[in-house]
Scaffold this motif. Structure first.
Motif, mmCIF file in Angstrom:
data_model
loop_
_atom_site.group_PDB
_atom_site.id
_atom_site.type_symbol
_atom_site.label_atom_id
_atom_site.label_comp_id
_atom_site.label_asym_id
_atom_site.label_seq_id
_atom_site.Cartn_x
_atom_site.Cartn_y
_atom_site.Cartn_z
ATOM 1 N N GLU A 46 100.812 -16.305 67.604
ATOM 2 C CA GLU A 46 101.877 -16.585 68.561
ATOM 3 C C GLU A 46 103.020 -17.306 67.892
ATOM 4 O O GLU A 46 102.876 -17.887 66.828
ATOM 5 C CB GLU A 46 101.301 -17.408 69.719
ATOM 6 C CG GLU A 46 101.999 -18.696 69.955
ATOM 7 C CD GLU A 46 102.383 -18.930 71.397
ATOM 8 O OE1 GLU A 46 103.135 -18.138 71.943
ATOM 9 O OE2 GLU A 46 101.956 -19.929 71.943
ATOM 10 N N GLY B 102 108.875 -17.851 71.356
ATOM 11 C CA GLY B 102 109.077 -16.483 71.794
ATOM 12 C C GLY B 102 110.302 -15.843 71.212
ATOM 13 O O GLY B 102 111.029 -15.161 71.898
ATOM 14 N N ARG C 2 104.593 -26.672 77.552
ATOM 15 C CA ARG C 2 103.798 -25.530 77.999
ATOM 16 C C ARG C 2 102.474 -25.995 78.592
ATOM 17 O O ARG C 2 101.841 -26.915 78.086
ATOM 18 C CB ARG C 2 103.548 -24.551 76.857
ATOM 19 C CG ARG C 2 104.812 -23.813 76.462
ATOM 20 C CD ARG C 2 104.535 -22.692 75.496
ATOM 21 N NE ARG C 2 105.768 -22.006 75.116
ATOM 22 C CZ ARG C 2 105.828 -20.993 74.276
ATOM 23 N NH1 ARG C 2 104.726 -20.555 73.692
ATOM 24 N NH2 ARG C 2 106.983 -20.423 73.989
ATOM 25 N N HIS D 150 100.424 -21.090 80.484
ATOM 26 C CA HIS D 150 101.306 -20.394 79.546
ATOM 27 C C HIS D 150 100.481 -19.688 78.465
ATOM 28 O O HIS D 150 100.768 -18.538 78.100
ATOM 29 C CB HIS D 150 102.276 -21.381 78.881
ATOM 30 C CG HIS D 150 103.461 -21.735 79.720
ATOM 31 N ND1 HIS D 150 103.436 -22.759 80.636
ATOM 32 C CD2 HIS D 150 104.721 -21.208 79.779
ATOM 33 C CE1 HIS D 150 104.624 -22.849 81.226
ATOM 34 N NE2 HIS D 150 105.420 -21.932 80.722
ATOM 35 N N TYR D 151 99.449 -20.366 77.960
ATOM 36 C CA TYR D 151 98.668 -19.774 76.869
ATOM 37 C C TYR D 151 97.721 -18.687 77.361
ATOM 38 O O TYR D 151 97.501 -17.691 76.668
ATOM 39 C CB TYR D 151 97.915 -20.874 76.128
ATOM 40 C CG TYR D 151 98.859 -21.754 75.373
ATOM 41 C CD1 TYR D 151 99.492 -21.307 74.224
ATOM 42 C CD2 TYR D 151 99.184 -23.023 75.839
ATOM 43 C CE1 TYR D 151 100.411 -22.091 73.552
ATOM 44 C CE2 TYR D 151 100.098 -23.821 75.167
ATOM 45 C CZ TYR D 151 100.703 -23.348 74.031
ATOM 46 O OH TYR D 151 101.612 -24.129 73.366
ATOM 47 N N ARG E 8 100.101 -15.769 77.816
ATOM 48 C CA ARG E 8 100.567 -15.275 76.527
ATOM 49 C C ARG E 8 99.513 -14.441 75.818
ATOM 50 O O ARG E 8 99.810 -13.469 75.133
ATOM 51 C CB ARG E 8 100.971 -16.471 75.665
ATOM 52 C CG ARG E 8 101.509 -16.084 74.306
ATOM 53 C CD ARG E 8 100.535 -16.480 73.219
ATOM 54 N NE ARG E 8 101.021 -15.966 71.952
ATOM 55 C CZ ARG E 8 100.405 -15.018 71.265
ATOM 56 N NH1 ARG E 8 99.294 -14.480 71.717
ATOM 57 N NH2 ARG E 8 100.913 -14.594 70.138
ATOM 58 N N ASN E 9 98.241 -14.785 76.014
ATOM 59 C CA ASN E 9 97.158 -14.066 75.343
ATOM 60 C C ASN E 9 96.504 -13.011 76.236
ATOM 61 O O ASN E 9 95.463 -12.456 75.865
ATOM 62 C CB ASN E 9 96.109 -15.057 74.854
ATOM 63 C CG ASN E 9 96.645 -15.924 73.729
ATOM 64 O OD1 ASN E 9 97.507 -15.509 72.969
ATOM 65 N ND2 ASN E 9 96.149 -17.141 73.635
ATOM 66 N N LEU F 132 106.016 -14.886 78.677
ATOM 67 C CA LEU F 132 105.133 -14.798 77.508
ATOM 68 C C LEU F 132 104.185 -13.607 77.619
ATOM 69 O O LEU F 132 103.887 -12.957 76.616
ATOM 70 C CB LEU F 132 104.346 -16.099 77.358
ATOM 71 C CG LEU F 132 105.181 -17.348 77.051
ATOM 72 C CD1 LEU F 132 104.270 -18.566 76.911
ATOM 73 C CD2 LEU F 132 106.013 -17.168 75.793
ATOM 74 N N ALA F 133 103.713 -13.325 78.820
ATOM 75 C CA ALA F 133 102.836 -12.164 79.009
ATOM 76 C C ALA F 133 103.589 -10.866 78.715
ATOM 77 O O ALA F 133 103.045 -9.939 78.093
ATOM 78 C CB ALA F 133 102.290 -12.148 80.433
ATOM 79 N N TRP G 15 106.271 -10.611 76.748
ATOM 80 C CA TRP G 15 106.582 -10.617 75.313
ATOM 81 C C TRP G 15 105.404 -10.121 74.477
ATOM 82 O O TRP G 15 105.590 -9.436 73.474
ATOM 83 C CB TRP G 15 106.977 -12.028 74.897
ATOM 84 C CG TRP G 15 107.213 -12.205 73.443
ATOM 85 C CD1 TRP G 15 108.143 -11.572 72.676
ATOM 86 C CD2 TRP G 15 106.494 -13.064 72.560
ATOM 87 N NE1 TRP G 15 108.061 -11.994 71.367
ATOM 88 C CE2 TRP G 15 107.049 -12.919 71.281
ATOM 89 C CE3 TRP G 15 105.441 -13.964 72.757
ATOM 90 C CZ2 TRP G 15 106.576 -13.622 70.177
ATOM 91 C CZ3 TRP G 15 104.975 -14.669 71.663
ATOM 92 C CH2 TRP G 15 105.549 -14.489 70.384
ATOM 93 N N GLN G 16 104.185 -10.426 74.927
ATOM 94 C CA GLN G 16 102.993 -9.992 74.193
ATOM 95 C C GLN G 16 102.425 -8.678 74.714
ATOM 96 O O GLN G 16 101.348 -8.255 74.308
ATOM 97 C CB GLN G 16 101.934 -11.084 74.249
ATOM 98 C CG GLN G 16 102.227 -12.265 73.347
ATOM 99 C CD GLN G 16 102.101 -11.920 71.878
ATOM 100 O OE1 GLN G 16 101.133 -11.295 71.442
ATOM 101 N NE2 GLN G 16 103.084 -12.317 71.092
ATOM 102 N N TRP H 151 112.642 -9.773 76.821
ATOM 103 C CA TRP H 151 111.365 -10.203 76.235
ATOM 104 C C TRP H 151 110.533 -9.013 75.757
ATOM 105 O O TRP H 151 109.970 -9.046 74.658
ATOM 106 C CB TRP H 151 110.576 -11.036 77.250
ATOM 107 C CG TRP H 151 111.079 -12.436 77.392
ATOM 108 C CD1 TRP H 151 112.048 -12.879 78.239
ATOM 109 C CD2 TRP H 151 110.648 -13.578 76.644
ATOM 110 N NE1 TRP H 151 112.251 -14.235 78.074
ATOM 111 C CE2 TRP H 151 111.404 -14.688 77.110
ATOM 112 C CE3 TRP H 151 109.702 -13.782 75.651
ATOM 113 C CZ2 TRP H 151 111.233 -15.985 76.595
ATOM 114 C CZ3 TRP H 151 109.528 -15.069 75.143
ATOM 115 C CH2 TRP H 151 110.287 -16.141 75.612
#
Length: 538
Positions: A6, A10, A102, A106-107, A110-111, A140-141, A143-144, A174
């Protein structure tokens, strides 16, 4: 199980280098030194080991990024450990913040840990929580490239898919700058399902953020060729818009080292090609046979001789196509452009054609102040004036100040984020490294801000914002040189971080700026004549 790679904010990760890619960061927690037993246990999904540790030790444990055990458990999708930690903290761990504000959610987002996201939301986690620079879990979701997680946020948790962050970046921005490892092969193909879903949800891929970037700019910088093609074919985007620094998407792709994509953007995605195809009434992917057939058909209708004879072909299109193609020269020019020139556009930032020069206004304006070094100040072999004891001389200090001002001025009055300085300095100055504090004789352990305050405080002002926000650098106008620094300016000795994606864009700087630089009691005026280019991405 290690958490997938990560960023910190971002941002665009492609830097155009052909060297070996940088090792991906694991976040939370690429290890620096020895993690505490609690962090190590959470990282390794070892719930039993956590249970053996004192509760206060578990709750107080953070890694070098400020991530606690719950951040790690959420990022791993370890719901059992999340449940234990929330119960242990009586619910307070759900809202724990890292140094960049965060939350555990958030994590998890993101993952792509949808189950963990759902569970945390049930424990009163804020699905709209905004971290530094107004970064949300949904961003973040996206972006990944976690489509199912995004669907849950929007369709079940009620999160607005049209949200924007502090830099005006939408969800479309994103997804367009997703990391290479999440974009698929061919590059960008794996992003198309999410992009199509977002478009159905009302996301505008043509919208621009504050630095003038639309989704095509971001996709070009990131090297996502298939997404660029989709943006052209399904969203109608063309590479005809310049950002605030004068860059087209092709410029950004070229700057990031994606030369094949830059060539495609100029040849197949230019506004000029689209215009020529409209003249001939063909699709932009039309081959030479289709182009010739359309040209011959229309030329018979629009040629002056055909009109004077009132041929059946001309009569057939009378009042319709003939009205659109009454200019025979335009028709011939469009065909020639597509067949002879391949339909190539001419989109290119004119400033990229100029050499960046630093010259002494008081002397020969054609002579550079110093030959531009190919590496950092410590590696420079040419010094016009060496200080006693081998330290930096007047010319070294002048050159550093002039280069620093060139970089800072690109962001105009908004200020330049300190965390972006190393990367942007290298981009603007052809790979040259930002000088180290030791190059100016500063103490061991001195940071970038301390170096700037010690060496360039007469031309650069430091703005310290709220806690968790990047310090900003502002160029001091020539008339204010020598003024006392603002009371809120101070040296911040916190660890440096990577800047948000949108900050990698930038507003263009003035064509020429003049600053009076003082060092060792000697004054020299430095004029900056620049084509400074801007990358990308927040």
């Amino acid at each position: 199980m290690a958490v997938p790679a990560e960023d910190v904010h971002g941002g665009c990760e492609q830097n155009g280098s052909k060297s070996k890619p940088k090792q991906a960061k694991s976040h939370p927690g690429r290890r620096r030194g020895n993690d505490s037993p609690a962090i190590a246990s959470a990282r390794n999904r070892d719930l039993e080991a956590l249970r053996q540790l004192p509760a206060d030790e578990v709750l107080a444990a953070v890694d070098h990024n400020g991530c606690g055990c719950l951040h790690w458990a959420a990022g791993n999708g370890d719901v059992d450990t999340c449940r234990y930690l929330v119960e242990l903290s009586e619910g307070s761990a759900t809202h724990a913040l890292t140094w960049n504000q965060r939350t555990p959610l958030h994590y998890a987002a993101r993952n792509g840990q949808t189950e963990a996201c759902q569970w945390l939301a049930q424990q009163s986690a804020d699905v709209n929580a905004l971290a530094r620079d107004e970064v949300s879990p949904l961003q973040l979701a996206v972006w990944q490239n976690h489509l199912e997680t995004c669907r849950w946020f929007v369709e079940e948790a009620g999160v607005d898919p049209l949200q924007r962050n502090r830099f005006g970046c939408s969800i479309a921005h994103w997804v367009s700058q997703a990391p290479r490892e999440r974009a698929g092969d061919p590059q960008g193909e794996a992003l198309l399902p999410l992009a199509r879903w977002l478009r159905l949800r009302g996301c505008d891929f043509s919208a621009t953020q504050e630095h003038g970037h639309n989704a095509l700019h971001k996709a070009g910088w990131s090297g996502h060729a298939e997404l660029c093609r989709w943006l052209r074919d399904e969203c109608g985007l063309r590479d005809g818009k310049q950002d605030e620094a004068g860059n087209f998407a092709a410029d950004l792709a070229e700057m990031a080292g994606h030369h094949a994509l830059a060539d495609w953007l100029r040849a197949e995605c230019s506004a000029a090609r689209a215009a020529s195809c409209r003249v001939l009434g063909v699709d932009e992917d039309a081959d030479s046979c289709v182009l010739r057939e359309a040209y011959l058909r229309l030329i018979r209708c629009t040629h002056p001789d055909s009109r004077s004879r009132k041929t059946p072909e001309a009569a057939e299109v009378s009042g319709t196509e003939s009205a659109d193609f009454d200019d025979f020269t335009a028709l011939h020019g469009a065909y020639r452009h597509l067949v002879r020139e391949g339909g190539r556009g001419s989109q290119r930032n004119p400033r990229h054609e100029e050499r960046l020069m630093l010259c002494d206004v008081g002397g020969d304006s054609s002579a550079p102040l110093l030959p531009q070094p190919t590496s950092g100040m410590a590696q420079s072999e040419q010094r016009e004036e060496q200080a006693p004891g081998g330290g930096p001389g007047l010319a070294d200090i002048q050159l550093f100040k002039a280069r620093l001002l060139t970089v800072i001025c690109e962001f105009g009055s908004k200020g330049f984020p300190v965390s972006s300085l190393r990367k942007k300095y290298a981009q603007v100055w052809g790979g040259a490294a930002l000088p180290r504090p030791a190059d100016f004789g500063l103490r061991k352990g001195a940071g970038v801000l301390e170096m700037i305050r010690a060496v360039a405080s007469d031309v650069v002002q430091v703005e310290i914002g709220p806690v968790g926000q990047d310090p900003l650098l502002h160029a001091i106008s020539p008339g204010s040189v020598g003024a006392e620094p603002a009371a809120e300016e101070r040296v911040q000795m916190e660890p440096e971080t990577q800047a948000p994606d949108a900050r990698r864009g930038g507003a263009e700087i003035a064509e020429a700026k003049t600053h009076r630089l003082e060092a060792g009691g000697v004054e020299a005026e430095i004029e900056l004549q620049s084509h400074v280019h801007s990358a990308q991405l927040q």
